[in-house]
Motif scaffolding. Structure first.
Motif, PDB file in Angstrom:
ATOM      1  N   ASN A   1      -5.188   2.753  -2.303  1.00  0.00           N
ATOM      2  CA  ASN A   1      -4.594   3.987  -1.946  1.00  0.00           C
ATOM      3  C   ASN A   1      -3.022   3.830  -1.788  1.00  0.00           C
ATOM      4  N   ALA A   2      -2.301   3.551  -2.853  1.00  0.00           N
ATOM      5  CA  ALA A   2      -1.344   3.644  -3.840  1.00  0.00           C
ATOM      6  C   ALA A   2      -1.053   3.772  -5.301  1.00  0.00           C
ATOM      7  N   CYS A   3      -2.098   3.971  -5.742  1.00  0.00           N
ATOM      8  CA  CYS A   3      -1.766   4.717  -7.438  1.00  0.00           C
ATOM      9  C   CYS A   3      -2.008   5.414  -7.785  1.00  0.00           C
ATOM     10  N   THR A   4      -2.214   6.419  -7.432  1.00  0.00           N
ATOM     11  CA  THR A   4      -1.558   7.898  -7.200  1.00  0.00           C
ATOM     12  C   THR A   4       0.461   8.107  -7.141  1.00  0.00           C
ATOM     13  N   GLU A   5       0.590   6.717  -6.010  1.00  0.00           N
ATOM     14  CA  GLU A   5       2.062   6.950  -5.680  1.00  0.00           C
ATOM     15  C   GLU A   5       3.159   5.817  -6.977  1.00  0.00           C
ATOM     16  N   ALA A   6       2.566   5.066  -7.385  1.00  0.00           N
ATOM     17  CA  ALA A   6       2.685   4.342  -8.379  1.00  0.00           C
ATOM     18  C   ALA A   6       2.893   5.276  -9.766  1.00  0.00           C
ATOM     19  N   THR A   7       1.701   5.592  -9.874  1.00  0.00           N
ATOM     20  CA  THR A   7       1.681   6.541 -11.178  1.00  0.00           C
ATOM     21  C   THR A   7       2.517   7.042 -11.176  1.00  0.00           C
ATOM     22  N   ALA A   8       2.796   7.882 -10.109  1.00  0.00           N
ATOM     23  CA  ALA A   8       4.097   8.967 -10.158  1.00  0.00           C
ATOM     24  C   ALA A   8       5.446   8.604 -10.912  1.00  0.00           C
ATOM     25  N   HIS A   9       6.213   7.254 -10.378  1.00  0.00           N
ATOM     26  CA  HIS A   9       7.526   6.587 -10.762  1.00  0.00           C
ATOM     27  C   HIS A   9       6.728   5.378 -12.142  1.00  0.00           C
ATOM     28  N   LEU A  10       6.136   5.797 -12.719  1.00  0.00           N
ATOM     29  CA  LEU A  10       5.643   4.484 -13.392  1.00  0.00           C
ATOM     30  C   LEU A  10       5.852   5.084 -15.172  1.00  0.00           C
ATOM     31  N   THR A  11       6.418   4.131 -16.023  1.00  0.00           N
ATOM     32  CA  THR A  11       6.557   4.957 -17.227  1.00  0.00           C
ATOM     33  C   THR A  11       5.851   3.546 -17.924  1.00  0.00           C
ATOM     34  N   ALA A  12       7.127   2.734 -18.641  1.00  0.00           N
ATOM     35  CA  ALA A  12       6.016   1.843 -19.941  1.00  0.00           C
ATOM     36  C   ALA A  12       5.955   0.775 -19.213  1.00  0.00           C
ATOM     37  N   ILE A  13       5.598   0.331 -17.067  1.00  0.00           N
ATOM     38  CA  ILE A  13       5.623  -0.377 -16.663  1.00  0.00           C
ATOM     39  C   ILE A  13       3.372   0.396 -16.093  1.00  0.00           C
ATOM     40  N   MET A  14       3.122  -0.703 -16.225  1.00  0.00           N
ATOM     41  CA  MET A  14       1.572  -0.655 -16.445  1.00  0.00           C
ATOM     42  C   MET A  14       1.084  -0.698 -14.529  1.00  0.00           C
ATOM     43  N   LEU A  15      -0.156  -0.253 -14.635  1.00  0.00           N
ATOM     44  CA  LEU A  15      -0.960  -0.140 -12.956  1.00  0.00           C
ATOM     45  C   LEU A  15      -2.431  -0.497 -13.650  1.00  0.00           C
ATOM     46  N   ARG A  16      -2.573  -1.577 -11.960  1.00  0.00           N
ATOM     47  CA  ARG A  16      -3.393  -1.852 -12.602  1.00  0.00           C
ATOM     48  C   ARG A  16      -3.532  -2.768 -11.253  1.00  0.00           C
TER      49      ARG A  16
ATOM     50  N   GLY B   1       0.461  -1.280   0.303  1.00  0.00           N
ATOM     51  CA  GLY B   1       0.173   0.333  -0.175  1.00  0.00           C
ATOM     52  C   GLY B   1       0.792   1.331  -0.211  1.00  0.00           C
ATOM     53  N   HIS B   2       0.282   2.138   0.410  1.00  0.00           N
ATOM     54  CA  HIS B   2       0.349   3.725   0.400  1.00  0.00           C
ATOM     55  C   HIS B   2       1.609   3.479   0.787  1.00  0.00           C
ATOM     56  N   GLY B   3       2.840   4.286   0.555  1.00  0.00           N
ATOM     57  CA  GLY B   3       4.821   4.235   1.357  1.00  0.00           C
ATOM     58  C   GLY B   3       5.167   2.750   1.407  1.00  0.00           C
TER      59      GLY B   3
END
Length: 488
Positions: free
Chosen positions: A275-290, A246-248
């Protein structure tokens, strides 16, 4: 390269003799190989000192001393044990040696001595005599250069364990095949550089006695490496999913995901709670998010059959959620690491039962502490070396077990085992294991079998550490991965 245990090497020696090969001639070749290596490495030595034990290792020493003497070297021999008890090939080697041996207790090591350790070989199973241990300590104090015959005295050829005080050699010479103890710690540290000489035992004999323990080299798994073609597309190259905390706590999973992408997976998705989507999105480019929050959402997502492999554990969190996810993933190619392993510390049988219902698809990657938590009885068994412990764990769990450390051991439930020896010491840094999990997960996603994927992942991880260099951080490792086409 197949590794032979001391027992297997002894069996090969017996079979060679039974086939008509002169055992004394084999001993002569071994001793002459030792003398040649010593002369090559120390051509300007002031004095050569050969320490001979009562067994075949001592016989190699007497022959080496004779060859060094005939080459014009200043040679002294010091023996351990009663010379009157020497028999067979050892007695013949002793009788042919022109240098008169003195008792071991008479030797006072000097810094400029080049010492040939032919006291005890790889088959040692007990602590050395106190007099021998005292001499070893004096060798260390003097700083003498030591060349070990077969294995430094005091090191177990089967486990690499130090049986009390052991010789520390700058160079070790072994014959036909290395032993596990040459690569398992602390044995590897005691061996220095290693040379293996062919003394004439036929390959057919070595093959017939060999088990299924290997040095982890590309020849073991290169044929299974992913290969791209003109028809390749991202889904053909595999879709790896890495589960995040999760977040952090997304950093470890992001390291794994990045490594998975660099290791060749066509797609990599970070599965993270909301709760960690925004944090993860800030660091991802070629890696997708689900976004995956619970077992229900994961179960629905697993209906997509294009998902190829999974990494669960890095930074995920310890608890019931990890256990539930693991149970749902059973039967799929999965790397279970870190928190994923520790989540089963109180109920390891729950994991083992889940994995027992499927073919071997899981790779467990415990470090020392995680191994102790998941396999407490195996870990505490003092009669087992690291290789035997990893084999027992793989058999119990029905998973490939990659037992991490400077001497990483990879084992499969069918008994195959490999010892990895290419990892530089600067890989011991935070996040390094997360990168390893991502590499193995990527190879699983690209349809490598679990044992080969784990072996290749460990070797590639070590190569990446070598390429990144001393002072690396975990973020440097993915960019240090070698190209598959350049691995030989």
């Amino acid at each position: 390269m197949q590794l032979l245990t001391p027992e297997q090497m002894g069996q090969a020696d017996q079979m060679a003799a039974a086939s008509g090969i002169d055992s004394h001639r084999l001993m002569m070749k071994a001793g002459e190989a030792v003398s040649a290596a010593v002369l090559r490495r120390f051509p300007a030595a002031v004095r050569m000192v050969v320490l001979c034990g009562p067994g075949n290792n001592g016989g190699d020493g007497y022959i080496a001393a004779k060859a060094l003497f005939e080459a014009g070297c200043n040679v002294s021999i010091y023996h351990f044990g009663d010379l009157a008890n020497l028999k067979g090939d050892v007695a013949q080697a002793f009788n042919a040696c022109p240098v008169k041996p003195q008792p071991l207790a008479a030797y006072a090591p000097k810094a400029n001595d080049v010492v040939v350790d032919a006291l005890f070989g790889a088959g040692l199973t007990r602590s050395l005599d106190p007099a021998v241990q005292s001499l070893i300590l004096n060798l260390r104090k003097a700083g003498s250069n030591v060349v070990a015959v077969d294995l430094p005295s005091g090191i177990s050829g089967g486990t690499g364990a130090a049986l009390g005080t052991a010789v520390t050699a700058s160079h070790t010479i072994t014959f036909m095949r290395p032993k596990p103890g040459h690569f398992l710690l602390p044995g590897r540290e005691h061996c220095g550089t290693l040379e293996t000489f062919d003394i004439g035992i036929p390959q057919r004999i070595l093959t017939s006695v060999a088990g299924n323990t290997y040095l982890n080299e590309p020849s073991l798994w290169k044929a299974h490496l992913p290969a791209t073609s003109i028809q390749s597309h991202k889904f053909k190259r595999g879709h790896l999913t890495v589960f995040s905390g999760g977040h952090g706590t997304t950093g470890a999973a992001r390291l794994s995901a990045t490594a998975g992408l660099k290791a060749g997976a066509g797609l990599v998705t970070l599965a993270t709670p909301s709760n960690a989507c925004t944090e993860a999105t800030a660091h991802l480019t070629a890696i997708m998010l689900r976004e995956i929050n619970n077992v229900r959402e994961l179960s629905h997502w697993l209906e997509d059959k294009r998902l190829s492999a999974f990494v669960l554990g890095p930074g995920f969190g310890i608890g019931e959620k990890a256990r539930d996810y693991t149970n749902l993933l059973a039967g799929n190619p999965v790397v279970l690491d870190a928190d994923g392993i520790t989540s089963f510390a109180e109920s390891p049988d729950r994991l083992f039962y889940s994995l027992s219902k499927h073919p071997t698809t899981f790779v467990l990657t415990p470090h020392e502490g995680e191994f102790a938590r998941l396999f407490p009885d195996i870990h505490s068994d003092k009669s087992l070396g690291k290789l035997e412990k990893a084999r027992a764990a793989a058999s119990r769990s029905n998973a490939v077990v990659l037992y991490k450390g400077a001497d990483t051991v990879i084992t499969a439930p069918d008994g195959r085992a490999a010892i990895n020896a290419n990892a530089p010491p600067w890989l011991a840094t935070a996040g390094s294991g997360d990168v390893l999990s991502g590499i193995i997960g990527s190879l699983l996603a690209q349809e490598m079998p679990p044992f080969e994927a784990a072996c290749a992942g460990a070797w590639l991880h070590g190569a990446a550490g070598q390429n990144a260099g001393e002072g690396l951080s975990a973020e440097d490792l993915p960019n240090g991965l070698p190209k598959y086409s350049q691995i030989s």
